[in-house]
Enzyme design. Structure first.
Site, short mmCIF file in Angstrom:
data_model
loop_
_atom_site.label_atom_id
_atom_site.label_comp_id
_atom_site.label_asym_id
_atom_site.label_seq_id
_atom_site.Cartn_x
_atom_site.Cartn_y
_atom_site.Cartn_z
N ILE B 86 16.57 -13.43 27.85
CA ILE B 86 17.95 -13.94 27.89
C ILE B 86 18.83 -13.13 28.84
CG2 ILE B 86 18.01 -15.16 25.69
CD1 ILE B 86 19.05 -12.76 24.31
N GLY B 87 18.28 -12.09 29.40
CA GLY B 87 19.07 -11.36 30.39
C GLY B 87 18.28 -10.21 30.97
N GLY B 89 18.93 -6.67 33.74
CA GLY B 89 19.90 -5.94 34.55
C GLY B 89 19.35 -4.59 34.93
N GLY B 90 20.24 -3.73 35.35
CA GLY B 90 19.81 -2.43 35.84
C GLY B 90 19.07 -1.61 34.82
N VAL B 94 16.74 -8.11 28.19
CA VAL B 94 17.05 -8.47 26.82
C VAL B 94 16.27 -9.75 26.49
CG1 VAL B 94 18.85 -9.05 25.16
CG2 VAL B 94 19.38 -7.53 27.06
N LYS B 109 16.32 -5.30 23.26
CA LYS B 109 16.55 -4.71 24.58
C LYS B 109 15.41 -3.77 24.90
CE LYS B 109 19.86 -3.25 27.73
NZ LYS B 109 21.10 -3.76 28.20
N ASP B 202 29.77 0.70 30.36
CA ASP B 202 29.39 -0.48 31.15
C ASP B 202 30.07 -1.73 30.60
OD1 ASP B 202 28.17 -1.84 33.21
OD2 ASP B 202 26.23 -2.03 32.21
#
Lengths: 195, 324
Positions: B86-87, B89-90, B94, B109, B202
Protein backbone atom coordinates in the site's frame (compact mmCIF):
# COMPACT_ATOMS: atom_id res chain seq x y z
CA UNK A 1 5.66 22.53 -14.05
CA UNK A 2 6.46 21.22 -17.48
CA UNK A 3 5.56 17.65 -18.24
CA UNK A 4 5.08 15.51 -21.24
CA UNK A 5 1.39 15.87 -21.78
CA UNK A 6 -0.84 17.74 -24.15
CA UNK A 7 -0.08 20.91 -22.26
CA UNK A 8 3.61 20.75 -22.96
CA UNK A 9 3.28 21.99 -26.52
CA UNK A 10 1.60 25.14 -25.33
CA UNK A 11 4.25 25.48 -22.67
CA UNK A 12 6.97 24.97 -25.23
CA UNK A 13 5.46 27.68 -27.40
CA UNK A 14 5.51 30.02 -24.43
CA UNK A 15 9.12 29.13 -23.74
CA UNK A 16 10.17 29.65 -27.33
CA UNK A 17 8.55 33.05 -27.44
CA UNK A 18 10.24 33.96 -24.16
CA UNK A 19 13.52 32.91 -25.70
CA UNK A 20 12.79 35.11 -28.72
CA UNK A 21 12.30 37.99 -26.32
CA UNK A 22 15.68 37.28 -24.80
CA UNK A 23 14.27 36.15 -21.45
CA UNK A 24 16.64 33.22 -21.18
CA UNK A 25 16.57 32.90 -17.38
CA UNK A 26 12.88 32.04 -17.30
CA UNK A 27 13.31 29.59 -20.16
CA UNK A 28 16.26 27.95 -18.51
CA UNK A 29 14.47 27.49 -15.20
CA UNK A 30 11.47 25.84 -16.88
CA UNK A 31 13.59 23.58 -19.07
CA UNK A 32 15.83 22.50 -16.21
CA UNK A 33 12.77 21.61 -14.18
CA UNK A 34 11.45 19.61 -17.11
CA UNK A 35 14.74 17.73 -17.53
CA UNK A 36 14.98 16.91 -13.82
CA UNK A 37 11.48 15.47 -13.87
CA UNK A 38 12.24 13.42 -16.93
CA UNK A 39 15.44 12.18 -15.29
CA UNK A 40 13.44 10.97 -12.31
CA UNK A 41 11.10 8.97 -14.56
CA UNK A 42 13.92 7.43 -16.56
CA UNK A 43 15.92 6.60 -13.45
CA UNK A 44 12.86 4.87 -12.01
CA UNK A 45 12.35 2.95 -15.22
CA UNK A 46 15.96 1.88 -15.34
CA UNK A 47 16.27 0.82 -11.73
CA UNK A 48 12.81 -0.40 -10.81
CA UNK A 49 13.20 -3.52 -12.83
CA UNK A 50 15.76 -4.98 -10.47
CA UNK A 51 13.08 -6.42 -8.34
CA UNK A 52 15.04 -8.43 -5.86
CA UNK A 53 17.52 -5.70 -5.32
CA UNK A 54 14.97 -3.52 -3.54
CA UNK A 55 17.19 -0.53 -3.66
CA UNK A 56 15.24 1.94 -5.75
CA UNK A 57 13.96 3.89 -2.79
CA UNK A 58 17.47 4.04 -1.45
CA UNK A 59 18.70 5.52 -4.69
CA UNK A 60 16.81 8.68 -3.82
CA UNK A 61 19.91 10.15 -2.22
CA UNK A 62 21.99 9.35 -5.26
CA UNK A 63 19.25 10.70 -7.44
CA UNK A 64 19.14 13.97 -5.54
CA UNK A 65 22.89 14.34 -5.79
CA UNK A 66 22.97 13.64 -9.51
CA UNK A 67 19.88 15.74 -10.21
CA UNK A 68 21.53 18.58 -8.33
CA UNK A 69 24.57 18.21 -10.52
CA UNK A 70 22.39 18.12 -13.64
CA UNK A 71 20.67 21.23 -12.41
CA UNK A 72 23.94 23.04 -11.80
CA UNK A 73 25.40 22.05 -15.16
CA UNK A 74 22.33 23.20 -17.01
CA UNK A 75 22.14 26.37 -14.95
CA UNK A 76 25.60 27.30 -16.25
CA UNK A 77 24.42 27.04 -19.83
CA UNK A 78 23.19 30.08 -21.70
CA UNK A 79 20.77 28.46 -24.12
CA UNK A 80 21.02 29.99 -27.57
CA UNK A 81 17.92 28.12 -28.61
CA UNK A 82 15.51 25.49 -27.37
CA UNK A 83 17.31 23.07 -29.66
CA UNK A 84 20.64 23.86 -28.09
CA UNK A 85 19.23 23.40 -24.61
CA UNK A 86 17.34 20.17 -25.29
CA UNK A 87 20.33 18.61 -27.00
CA UNK A 88 22.59 19.38 -24.12
CA UNK A 89 20.02 18.41 -21.49
CA UNK A 90 19.30 15.11 -23.25
CA UNK A 91 22.99 14.32 -23.28
CA UNK A 92 23.40 15.22 -19.61
CA UNK A 93 20.38 13.17 -18.58
CA UNK A 94 21.91 10.19 -20.39
CA UNK A 95 25.25 10.69 -18.65
CA UNK A 96 23.59 10.91 -15.26
CA UNK A 97 21.75 7.65 -15.94
CA UNK A 98 24.97 5.94 -16.98
CA UNK A 99 26.72 7.18 -13.87
CA UNK A 100 23.83 6.14 -11.67
CA UNK A 101 23.91 2.66 -13.15
CA UNK A 102 27.65 2.36 -12.80
CA UNK A 103 27.87 3.68 -9.29
CA UNK A 104 25.11 1.65 -7.78
CA UNK A 105 24.73 -1.28 -10.02
CA UNK A 106 28.11 -1.46 -11.66
CA UNK A 107 30.67 -4.26 -11.64
CA UNK A 108 30.59 -4.50 -7.87
CA UNK A 109 27.09 -3.22 -7.28
CA UNK A 110 24.34 -5.42 -5.93
CA UNK A 111 22.22 -4.98 -9.05
CA UNK A 112 24.70 -6.25 -11.57
CA UNK A 113 23.30 -8.66 -14.10
CA UNK A 114 20.16 -9.13 -12.14
CA UNK A 115 17.86 -10.45 -14.80
CA UNK A 116 14.13 -10.17 -14.16
CA UNK A 117 13.55 -12.74 -16.88
CA UNK A 118 10.24 -11.18 -17.81
CA UNK A 119 11.04 -9.55 -21.10
CA UNK A 120 8.94 -10.30 -24.13
CA UNK A 121 11.00 -12.62 -26.28
CA UNK A 122 11.65 -10.22 -29.14
CA UNK A 123 12.06 -6.99 -27.21
CA UNK A 124 15.44 -5.34 -27.07
CA UNK A 125 14.61 -3.62 -23.79
CA UNK A 126 17.61 -3.85 -21.46
CA UNK A 127 17.20 -6.56 -18.84
CA UNK A 128 19.97 -5.67 -16.46
CA UNK A 129 22.23 -2.83 -15.53
CA UNK A 130 25.05 -3.66 -17.86
CA UNK A 131 22.56 -3.79 -20.73
CA UNK A 132 21.23 -0.37 -19.74
CA UNK A 133 24.73 1.05 -19.78
CA UNK A 134 25.26 -0.48 -23.23
CA UNK A 135 21.94 1.01 -24.33
CA UNK A 136 22.83 4.54 -23.23
CA UNK A 137 26.29 4.23 -24.77
CA UNK A 138 24.83 3.00 -28.04
CA UNK A 139 22.63 6.10 -28.13
CA UNK A 140 25.76 8.18 -27.56
CA UNK A 141 27.27 6.68 -30.70
CA UNK A 142 24.29 7.21 -32.99
CA UNK A 143 24.83 9.51 -35.98
CA UNK A 144 24.11 13.16 -35.12
CA UNK A 145 20.66 13.40 -36.70
CA UNK A 146 19.41 10.19 -35.15
CA UNK A 147 20.91 10.99 -31.75
CA UNK A 148 19.33 14.43 -31.71
CA UNK A 149 15.86 13.01 -32.30
CA UNK A 150 16.55 10.22 -29.80
CA UNK A 151 17.63 12.76 -27.17
CA UNK A 152 14.51 14.81 -27.56
CA UNK A 153 12.18 11.83 -27.75
CA UNK A 154 13.45 9.61 -24.99
CA UNK A 155 15.71 11.60 -22.73
CA UNK A 156 13.60 14.75 -22.86
CA UNK A 157 10.17 13.17 -23.40
CA UNK A 158 8.99 15.51 -26.15
CA UNK A 159 6.29 14.55 -28.62
CA UNK A 160 7.09 14.32 -32.33
CA UNK A 161 5.15 17.53 -32.92
CA UNK A 162 7.22 19.31 -30.28
CA UNK A 163 10.45 17.94 -31.70
CA UNK A 164 9.41 19.13 -35.15
CA UNK A 165 8.94 22.56 -33.67
CA UNK A 166 12.25 22.58 -31.82
CA UNK A 167 14.25 21.29 -34.79
CA UNK A 168 12.31 23.04 -37.51
CA UNK A 169 11.41 19.76 -39.19
CA UNK A 170 8.16 18.21 -40.34
CA UNK A 171 6.62 15.59 -38.09
CA UNK A 172 7.10 13.14 -40.93
CA UNK A 173 10.84 13.74 -40.94
CA UNK A 174 11.01 13.46 -37.17
CA UNK A 175 9.15 10.15 -37.34
CA UNK A 176 11.58 8.80 -39.94
CA UNK A 177 14.62 9.86 -37.99
CA UNK A 178 13.17 8.21 -34.90
CA UNK A 179 12.63 4.99 -36.83
CA UNK A 180 16.15 5.18 -38.23
CA UNK A 181 17.57 5.76 -34.75
CA UNK A 182 15.75 2.70 -33.39
CA UNK A 183 16.94 0.53 -36.28
CA UNK A 184 20.53 1.67 -35.78
CA UNK A 185 20.29 1.12 -32.07
CA UNK A 186 18.95 -2.38 -32.63
CA UNK A 187 21.85 -3.03 -34.98
CA UNK A 188 24.38 -1.94 -32.38
CA UNK A 189 22.80 -3.74 -29.46
CA UNK A 190 21.70 -6.94 -31.14
CA UNK A 191 24.38 -7.16 -33.76
CA UNK A 192 21.93 -7.69 -36.55
CA UNK A 193 22.31 -5.14 -39.30
CA UNK A 194 18.92 -3.94 -40.52
CA UNK A 195 20.76 -3.13 -43.78
CA UNK B 1 20.18 1.41 -52.07
CA UNK B 2 19.01 4.26 -54.29
CA UNK B 3 17.47 7.44 -52.88
CA UNK B 4 14.16 6.43 -54.47
CA UNK B 5 14.25 3.03 -52.77
CA UNK B 6 15.06 4.62 -49.39
CA UNK B 7 12.13 6.98 -49.80
CA UNK B 8 9.84 4.11 -50.75
CA UNK B 9 11.08 2.06 -47.82
CA UNK B 10 10.43 4.96 -45.46
CA UNK B 11 6.86 5.24 -46.82
CA UNK B 12 6.27 1.53 -46.23
CA UNK B 13 7.71 1.66 -42.72
CA UNK B 14 5.52 4.66 -41.88
CA UNK B 15 2.52 2.74 -43.11
CA UNK B 16 3.50 -0.41 -41.22
CA UNK B 17 4.14 1.38 -37.94
CA UNK B 18 0.95 3.43 -38.02
CA UNK B 19 -1.03 0.18 -38.50
CA UNK B 20 1.07 -1.60 -35.87
CA UNK B 21 0.31 1.10 -33.32
CA UNK B 22 -3.37 0.49 -34.02
CA UNK B 23 -2.92 -3.21 -33.38
CA UNK B 24 -2.52 -4.53 -36.92
CA UNK B 25 0.72 -6.21 -37.95
CA UNK B 26 0.51 -5.91 -41.74
CA UNK B 27 2.26 -8.93 -43.31
CA UNK B 28 5.50 -8.02 -45.04
CA UNK B 29 4.51 -9.78 -48.24
CA UNK B 30 1.39 -7.64 -48.42
CA UNK B 31 3.29 -4.48 -47.56
CA UNK B 32 6.03 -5.16 -50.11
CA UNK B 33 3.70 -6.25 -52.90
CA UNK B 34 4.92 -4.30 -55.89
CA UNK B 35 8.35 -3.78 -54.34
CA UNK B 36 9.82 -7.29 -54.13
CA UNK B 37 13.38 -5.96 -54.15
CA UNK B 38 12.68 -4.15 -50.88
CA UNK B 39 11.11 -7.08 -49.06
CA UNK B 40 14.24 -8.37 -47.35
CA UNK B 41 15.29 -4.96 -46.05
CA UNK B 42 11.74 -4.20 -45.01
CA UNK B 43 11.60 -7.42 -43.02
CA UNK B 44 14.83 -6.59 -41.17
CA UNK B 45 13.77 -3.06 -40.36
CA UNK B 46 10.36 -4.13 -39.15
CA UNK B 47 12.05 -6.66 -36.90
CA UNK B 48 14.18 -3.84 -35.47
CA UNK B 49 11.15 -1.57 -35.02
CA UNK B 50 9.22 -4.32 -33.25
CA UNK B 51 12.14 -5.03 -30.93
CA UNK B 52 12.41 -1.34 -30.07
CA UNK B 53 8.67 -0.67 -29.85
CA UNK B 54 9.07 -0.43 -26.07
CA UNK B 55 10.74 2.93 -26.66
CA UNK B 56 7.38 4.26 -27.84
CA UNK B 57 5.66 3.39 -24.59
CA UNK B 58 5.15 6.04 -21.92
CA UNK B 59 7.95 5.83 -19.38
CA UNK B 60 5.57 6.33 -16.47
CA UNK B 61 4.03 2.87 -16.75
CA UNK B 62 6.89 0.95 -15.31
CA UNK B 63 6.89 -0.08 -11.70
CA UNK B 64 5.30 -3.47 -11.70
CA UNK B 65 6.37 -4.64 -8.27
CA UNK B 66 3.37 -5.84 -6.36
CA UNK B 67 4.00 -9.08 -4.55
CA UNK B 68 6.08 -9.76 -1.42
CA UNK B 69 8.36 -11.93 -3.56
CA UNK B 70 9.14 -8.91 -5.75
CA UNK B 71 10.61 -7.31 -2.66
CA UNK B 72 12.39 -10.44 -1.50
CA UNK B 73 9.88 -10.99 1.30
CA UNK B 74 8.11 -14.21 2.25
CA UNK B 75 4.32 -14.42 1.88
CA UNK B 76 3.96 -14.56 5.66
CA UNK B 77 5.80 -12.69 8.35
CA UNK B 78 5.01 -14.80 11.37
CA UNK B 79 1.25 -14.84 11.76
CA UNK B 80 0.76 -11.99 9.27
CA UNK B 81 -0.05 -12.79 5.64
CA UNK B 82 1.20 -10.03 3.37
CA UNK B 83 -1.60 -9.16 0.97
CA UNK B 84 -0.74 -6.09 -1.04
CA UNK B 85 1.66 -3.21 -1.13
CA UNK B 86 0.00 0.00 0.00
CA UNK B 87 2.99 2.28 -0.01
CA UNK B 88 6.71 2.56 -0.34
CA UNK B 89 9.18 5.28 0.40
CA UNK B 90 12.63 6.10 1.57
CA UNK B 91 12.37 4.02 4.69
CA UNK B 92 10.79 0.88 3.28
CA UNK B 93 7.39 -0.47 2.33
CA UNK B 94 3.99 -0.63 3.94
CA UNK B 95 1.91 -3.74 3.30
CA UNK B 96 -1.70 -4.51 3.98
CA UNK B 97 -1.67 -7.84 5.79
CA UNK B 98 -4.04 -10.21 7.49
CA UNK B 99 -3.51 -11.23 11.08
CA UNK B 100 -4.28 -14.95 10.91
CA UNK B 101 -4.81 -15.22 14.68
CA UNK B 102 -6.99 -12.23 15.39
CA UNK B 103 -8.59 -12.31 11.92
CA UNK B 104 -8.26 -8.65 11.14
CA UNK B 105 -6.46 -6.48 8.64
CA UNK B 106 -3.30 -4.74 9.74
CA UNK B 107 -0.67 -2.53 8.14
CA UNK B 108 2.91 -3.77 8.28
CA UNK B 109 5.89 -1.55 7.81
CA UNK B 110 9.04 -3.26 6.64
CA UNK B 111 12.18 -1.14 6.65
CA UNK B 112 14.88 -1.60 4.06
CA UNK B 113 17.54 -4.09 5.12
CA UNK B 114 20.14 -1.33 4.80
CA UNK B 115 18.33 0.74 7.40
CA UNK B 116 18.67 -2.18 9.75
CA UNK B 117 22.24 -3.11 9.08
CA UNK B 118 23.10 -4.93 12.29
CA UNK B 119 21.55 -6.79 15.20
CA UNK B 120 22.03 -3.64 17.24
CA UNK B 121 20.02 -1.63 14.70
CA UNK B 122 17.30 -4.28 14.77
CA UNK B 123 17.18 -4.18 18.55
CA UNK B 124 16.98 -0.38 18.53
CA UNK B 125 14.16 -0.58 16.00
CA UNK B 126 12.24 -3.05 18.15
CA UNK B 127 12.77 -0.96 21.27
CA UNK B 128 11.60 2.18 19.51
CA UNK B 129 8.50 0.34 18.26
CA UNK B 130 7.76 -0.72 21.83
CA UNK B 131 7.99 2.88 22.93
CA UNK B 132 5.73 4.04 20.09
CA UNK B 133 3.24 1.33 21.01
CA UNK B 134 2.66 3.23 24.26
CA UNK B 135 1.36 6.24 22.36
CA UNK B 136 -2.38 6.17 22.65
CA UNK B 137 -4.28 8.93 20.91
CA UNK B 138 -7.21 8.92 18.49
CA UNK B 139 -5.11 10.98 16.10
CA UNK B 140 -2.18 8.58 15.96
CA UNK B 141 -2.19 5.24 14.15
CA UNK B 142 -1.66 2.72 16.96
CA UNK B 143 1.16 0.19 16.86
CA UNK B 144 -0.09 -3.35 17.62
CA UNK B 145 3.02 -5.43 17.41
CA UNK B 146 6.62 -5.59 16.36
CA UNK B 147 8.34 -8.67 15.09
CA UNK B 148 11.29 -10.32 13.47
CA UNK B 149 11.12 -13.01 10.83
CA UNK B 150 14.54 -14.31 9.89
CA UNK B 151 16.38 -11.11 8.95
CA UNK B 152 13.24 -9.02 8.42
CA UNK B 153 12.17 -6.67 11.20
CA UNK B 154 8.67 -5.21 10.97
CA UNK B 155 6.12 -3.04 12.77
CA UNK B 156 2.45 -3.96 12.79
CA UNK B 157 -0.09 -1.18 13.17
CA UNK B 158 -3.80 -0.65 12.73
CA UNK B 159 -4.96 -0.75 9.13
CA UNK B 160 -6.71 2.53 8.40
CA UNK B 161 -9.36 1.99 5.77
CA UNK B 162 -9.30 5.43 4.25
CA UNK B 163 -7.18 7.75 2.20
CA UNK B 164 -4.04 9.67 2.86
CA UNK B 165 -4.13 13.43 2.83
CA UNK B 166 -1.90 13.24 -0.24
CA UNK B 167 -4.62 11.40 -2.13
CA UNK B 168 -7.18 13.99 -1.03
CA UNK B 169 -4.84 16.74 -2.21
CA UNK B 170 -4.55 15.08 -5.60
CA UNK B 171 -8.32 14.80 -5.79
CA UNK B 172 -8.55 18.49 -4.93
CA UNK B 173 -11.25 17.72 -2.41
CA UNK B 174 -9.99 19.64 0.62
CA UNK B 175 -11.78 22.90 1.33
CA UNK B 176 -10.11 25.60 3.39
CA UNK B 177 -12.33 24.85 6.36
CA UNK B 178 -11.61 21.13 6.12
CA UNK B 179 -7.90 21.82 5.77
CA UNK B 180 -7.87 23.90 8.92
CA UNK B 181 -9.79 21.24 10.85
CA UNK B 182 -7.47 18.48 9.69
CA UNK B 183 -4.34 20.42 10.55
CA UNK B 184 -5.74 21.41 13.94
CA UNK B 185 -6.47 17.74 14.76
CA UNK B 186 -3.03 16.68 13.61
CA UNK B 187 -1.45 19.43 15.72
CA UNK B 188 -3.26 18.18 18.82
CA UNK B 189 -2.17 14.59 18.16
CA UNK B 190 1.39 15.79 17.58
CA UNK B 191 1.25 17.72 20.83
CA UNK B 192 0.34 14.51 22.64
CA UNK B 193 3.32 12.73 21.10
CA UNK B 194 5.65 15.63 21.79
CA UNK B 195 4.63 15.61 25.44
CA UNK B 196 5.55 11.93 25.56
CA UNK B 197 8.97 12.77 24.16
CA UNK B 198 8.45 11.80 20.52
CA UNK B 199 9.36 13.82 17.46
CA UNK B 200 7.93 12.54 14.19
CA UNK B 201 10.50 14.08 11.79
CA UNK B 202 8.54 13.23 8.64
CA UNK B 203 5.18 14.97 8.83
CA UNK B 204 3.78 15.19 5.30
CA UNK B 205 0.42 14.58 3.55
CA UNK B 206 1.32 10.95 2.78
CA UNK B 207 1.77 10.28 6.51
CA UNK B 208 -1.58 11.75 7.51
CA UNK B 209 -4.32 9.20 6.98
CA UNK B 210 -7.97 10.16 6.97
CA UNK B 211 -10.12 7.38 8.42
CA UNK B 212 -13.56 6.74 7.00
CA UNK B 213 -15.17 8.73 9.82
CA UNK B 214 -13.00 11.68 8.82
CA UNK B 215 -10.54 11.47 11.71
CA UNK B 216 -7.00 12.37 10.67
CA UNK B 217 -4.41 9.95 12.02
CA UNK B 218 -0.67 10.39 11.96
CA UNK B 219 1.13 7.33 10.62
CA UNK B 220 4.77 6.36 10.78
CA UNK B 221 5.72 7.36 14.26
CA UNK B 222 8.79 5.38 15.00
CA UNK B 223 10.61 5.75 11.73
CA UNK B 224 13.11 7.92 13.50
CA UNK B 225 14.41 4.87 15.40
CA UNK B 226 16.18 7.17 17.80
CA UNK B 227 17.32 10.72 17.96
CA UNK B 228 20.75 10.12 16.54
CA UNK B 229 22.41 12.19 13.85
CA UNK B 230 21.43 9.91 11.04
CA UNK B 231 17.77 9.96 11.82
CA UNK B 232 17.84 13.74 11.70
CA UNK B 233 18.34 13.55 8.00
CA UNK B 234 15.27 11.41 7.46
CA UNK B 235 12.27 13.14 6.10
CA UNK B 236 10.91 14.45 2.86
CA UNK B 237 12.64 17.44 1.35
CA UNK B 238 9.67 19.71 0.70
CA UNK B 239 8.41 19.37 4.28
CA UNK B 240 11.77 19.36 6.00
CA UNK B 241 12.57 22.14 8.43
CA UNK B 242 15.66 24.26 7.78
CA UNK B 243 17.42 22.84 10.84
CA UNK B 244 16.66 19.27 9.76
CA UNK B 245 17.96 20.01 6.28
CA UNK B 246 21.19 21.31 7.77
CA UNK B 247 21.56 18.12 9.78
CA UNK B 248 21.28 19.96 13.07
CA UNK B 249 19.63 18.55 16.16
CA UNK B 250 15.87 18.94 15.82
CA UNK B 251 13.11 19.31 18.36
CA UNK B 252 9.33 19.43 18.22
CA UNK B 253 9.46 22.70 16.28
CA UNK B 254 10.69 20.74 13.24
CA UNK B 255 7.35 18.92 13.27
CA UNK B 256 5.37 22.15 13.58
CA UNK B 257 7.32 23.54 10.63
CA UNK B 258 6.43 20.46 8.54
CA UNK B 259 2.80 20.77 9.57
CA UNK B 260 2.94 24.41 8.50
CA UNK B 261 4.09 23.25 5.05
CA UNK B 262 1.14 20.84 4.94
CA UNK B 263 -1.28 23.63 5.86
CA UNK B 264 0.25 25.93 3.25
CA UNK B 265 -0.12 23.24 0.60
CA UNK B 266 -3.70 22.48 1.58
CA UNK B 267 -4.89 26.08 1.41
CA UNK B 268 -2.85 27.33 -1.54
CA UNK B 269 -2.39 24.13 -3.57
CA UNK B 270 1.33 24.87 -3.70
CA UNK B 271 4.42 24.26 -1.64
CA UNK B 272 5.85 27.27 0.19
CA UNK B 273 9.27 26.66 -1.35
CA UNK B 274 9.62 25.48 -4.91
CA UNK B 275 13.27 24.41 -4.78
CA UNK B 276 13.75 20.75 -5.57
CA UNK B 277 17.22 19.95 -4.32
CA UNK B 278 18.75 20.18 -0.83
CA UNK B 279 21.37 22.72 -1.90
CA UNK B 280 18.82 25.02 -3.53
CA UNK B 281 16.56 24.75 -0.55
CA UNK B 282 19.37 25.50 1.88
CA UNK B 283 20.22 28.57 -0.16
CA UNK B 284 16.57 29.65 -0.23
CA UNK B 285 16.36 29.32 3.54
CA UNK B 286 19.53 31.39 3.89
CA UNK B 287 18.33 34.06 1.46
CA UNK B 288 14.79 34.53 2.68
CA UNK B 289 13.60 33.72 6.16
CA UNK B 290 9.94 34.37 5.38
CA UNK B 291 7.78 32.67 2.77
CA UNK B 292 5.56 34.55 0.38
CA UNK B 293 1.94 33.84 1.21
CA UNK B 294 -0.67 34.55 -1.49
CA UNK B 295 -2.80 37.57 -0.68
CA UNK B 296 -5.95 35.50 -1.24
CA UNK B 297 -5.33 33.70 2.07
CA UNK B 298 -7.31 35.16 5.01
CA UNK B 299 -5.18 37.21 7.38
CA UNK B 300 -5.76 34.87 10.36
CA UNK B 301 -4.33 31.98 8.37
CA UNK B 302 -1.54 34.10 6.97
CA UNK B 303 -0.20 34.83 10.42
CA UNK B 304 -0.38 31.13 11.38
CA UNK B 305 1.47 30.14 8.22
CA UNK B 306 4.01 32.87 8.55
CA UNK B 307 4.83 31.92 12.14
CA UNK B 308 4.90 28.16 11.64
CA UNK B 309 7.12 28.43 8.56
CA UNK B 310 9.71 30.76 10.00
CA UNK B 311 13.27 29.68 9.26
CA UNK B 312 14.30 30.40 12.83
CA UNK B 313 12.79 27.76 15.18
CA UNK B 314 12.82 30.31 18.02
CA UNK B 315 10.31 32.44 16.13
CA UNK B 316 7.92 29.55 15.45
CA UNK B 317 5.17 28.20 17.69
CA UNK B 318 6.75 26.75 20.77
CA UNK B 319 4.33 23.82 20.81
CA UNK B 320 1.94 22.01 18.54
CA UNK B 321 -0.94 22.87 20.87
CA UNK B 322 -0.15 26.57 20.42
CA UNK B 323 -0.21 25.94 16.66
CA UNK B 324 -3.59 24.25 17.01
Amino acid sequence: MVCMDAGHTTKLNDLLSLLDQGDTDAVRTELIEHSCQRLRLLAAKMLNRYLMVRRWEQTDDVFVELATRLHQTLADVRPESARHFYNLAGQKVRWVLIEMARRHYGPLGVGRNHDTGEQPEKSSQPRNVSEWVAFHEAVENLPDEAREVFNLTWYEGLSQEEIGEVLGLSVRTVKRRWQAARCQLYETLDGEPPS
Amino acid sequence: MSIEDEAQLAELLDLWESKYEQGTDVPIAELAAGYPHLEETLEKRIKALKATAWLNEPVEKEDTRQSPEDYGLPEKLGRYELQCLIGSGGFGQVWKAFDSELHRSVAIKVPHPDRIGSDQDAERFVQEARRVAQLSHSGIVPVHDVGRHEDVVFIVSEFIDGKSLLELLHEGSVSEEKAVNIVRSVALALDHAHQKGFIHRDIKPANILIAQDGTPKIADFGISISADEESNSLGTLAYMSPEQLKGEQVDLRADTYSLGVVLFQLVTGQLPRTETTPSQLRKAFADTSAVTIPSSIPSSLRSVLSKSLHVDPALRYSSASEFA
